[in-house]
Design a protein around this motif. Structure first.
Motif, PDB file in Angstrom:
ATOM      1  N   GLU A   1       0.814  -1.235   0.027  1.00 21.66           N
ATOM      2  CA  GLU A   1       0.027   0.053   0.015  1.00 21.66           C
ATOM      3  C   GLU A   1       0.842   1.311  -0.044  1.00 21.66           C
ATOM      4  O   GLU A   1       0.436   2.198  -0.573  1.00 21.66           O
ATOM      5  CB  GLU A   1      -0.775  -0.044   1.046  1.00 21.66           C
ATOM      6  CG  GLU A   1      -1.818  -1.183   1.310  1.00 21.66           C
ATOM      7  CD  GLU A   1      -2.446  -1.310   2.480  1.00 21.66           C
ATOM      8  OE1 GLU A   1      -3.766  -1.560   2.835  1.00 21.66           O
ATOM      9  OE2 GLU A   1      -1.761  -1.178   3.775  1.00 21.66           O
TER      10      GLU A   1
ATOM     11  N   VAL B   1      -5.233   5.725   3.692  1.00 23.32           N
ATOM     12  CA  VAL B   1      -4.947   4.676   2.597  1.00 23.32           C
ATOM     13  C   VAL B   1      -6.198   4.261   2.005  1.00 23.32           C
ATOM     14  O   VAL B   1      -6.616   4.172   0.779  1.00 23.32           O
ATOM     15  CB  VAL B   1      -3.822   3.623   3.048  1.00 23.32           C
ATOM     16  CG1 VAL B   1      -4.012   2.462   2.144  1.00 23.32           C
ATOM     17  CG2 VAL B   1      -2.517   4.098   3.381  1.00 23.32           C
TER      18      VAL B   1
ATOM     19  N   VAL C   1      -0.353   3.834  -5.566  1.00 22.44           N
ATOM     20  CA  VAL C   1       0.171   3.648  -4.400  1.00 22.44           C
ATOM     21  C   VAL C   1       0.622   4.856  -3.659  1.00 22.44           C
ATOM     22  O   VAL C   1       1.028   5.739  -4.411  1.00 22.44           O
ATOM     23  CB  VAL C   1       1.310   2.637  -4.268  1.00 22.44           C
ATOM     24  CG1 VAL C   1       0.884   1.159  -4.539  1.00 22.44           C
ATOM     25  CG2 VAL C   1       2.371   2.852  -4.876  1.00 22.44           C
TER      26      VAL C   1
END
Length: 290
Positions: free
Chosen positions: A171, A258, A212
């Motif tokens: 991530e 995220v 990402v």
């Protein structure tokens, strides 16, 4: 859930006690600002090579200027972990293999409880192979702050490196560097230097390629014949720079979410999903014009 992250631009040399003191100061600054994930530069323990290319440092031509080689389970990383406390810190160092001879340009993500993952640099520029052996794989790993992937410096020039980490579920990719200015025709304003441009472009491109988050740390100042360009930064999955140090030493700090950002940015065009590997010849054979 939001997460505060930071990438460091700072100068690290051979004096380990000075390294630890600087790491402690940076961690304290970051902790005061709520940082949970901190990316230190390549070779933050013991410094980088003093030169590259045909006159680069090697085991054959010097001993004094080489970075100290340390083991993953040695006291040096343990001390960094003690400084980190509950913060996840990524740090670069020269790793000594189990044979007591082989050296790798390496990084590790750790806190006071454990090393969550480590990495040996795969891509080697300008004769770095005279000083280090090359790593041979990329692998993401889980930490208390998310699933991370590690890269070092020249790795960012290779889309396949970041892509392999993204496909493994990373991530946040942390790209630590000792990235210098161009060795010839260096720009008077380092921010306009062609190597500074590449450093920044690679960071933004790899984040966007793979959608990402990207943390890029870098050495700052000078060491030996190398003049570093700093420009530590945090980049979001759209390739947007959320924070940067520019040419200065310091912390590039950003608050990220995220899950929410992935939902928004991957909700339509999702690059990893929309790949067509059956149509690619990537990784097969030599370049057409080597």
């Amino acid at each position: 859930m939001t997460l505060t992250v930071a990438a460091v631009a700072a100068n690290f040399g051979r004096d380990l006690e000075e390294n630890y003191a600087q790491i402690a100061d940076l961690v304290a600054q970051a902790r005061a600002l709520g940082v949970r994930l901190l990316a230190l530069p390549e070779a933050a323990i013991g410094g980088y090579l003093s030169s590259l290319g045909s006159h680069g440092d090697t085991l054959k031509n010097t001993t004094r200027s080489l970075p100290p080689a340390i083991r993953l389970d040695g006291p040096e990383l343990k001390r960094v972990g003690e400084i980190a406390g509950d913060m996840v810190v990524v740090v670069g160092f020269c790793e000594l293999a189990d044979d007591g001879i082989t050296r790798y340009n390496a990084s590790a993500a750790l806190d006071s409880t454990q090393i969550y993952g480590s990495y040996r640099k795969v891509h080697q520029p300008l004769g770095e192979n005279m000083s280090y052996s090359a790593g041979d794989h990329y692998e993401a790993f889980d930490t208390p702050v998310g699933r991370l992937g590690l890269q070092i410096c020249y790795d960012k020039a290779f889309p396949e490196a970041a892509r392999s980490l993204a496909l493994d579920g990373a991530e946040i990719i942390i790209s630590i560097s000792a990235w210098p200015a161009a060795r010839t025709a260096t720009a008077e304003d380092l921010q306009q230097d062609r190597w500074t441009y590449r450093h920044n472009l690679f960071d933004m491109s790899r984040a966007l390629d793979n959608q990402v988050f990207w943390l890029a740390s870098n050495q700052a100042g000078t060491f030996g014949s190398l003049r570093y360009v700093a420009n530590a930064k945090v980049v979001d999955p759209g390739g947007n720079v959320l924070a940067t140090t520019g040419l200065d030493a310091g912390l590039a700090i950003a608050e990220i979410d995220v899950a929410e950002t992935f939902r928004a940015m991957r909700g339509g065009m999702f690059h990893l999903r929309d790949r067509r590997p059956d149509a690619y010849s990537i990784g097969v054979g030599e370049p057409a014009h080597a």
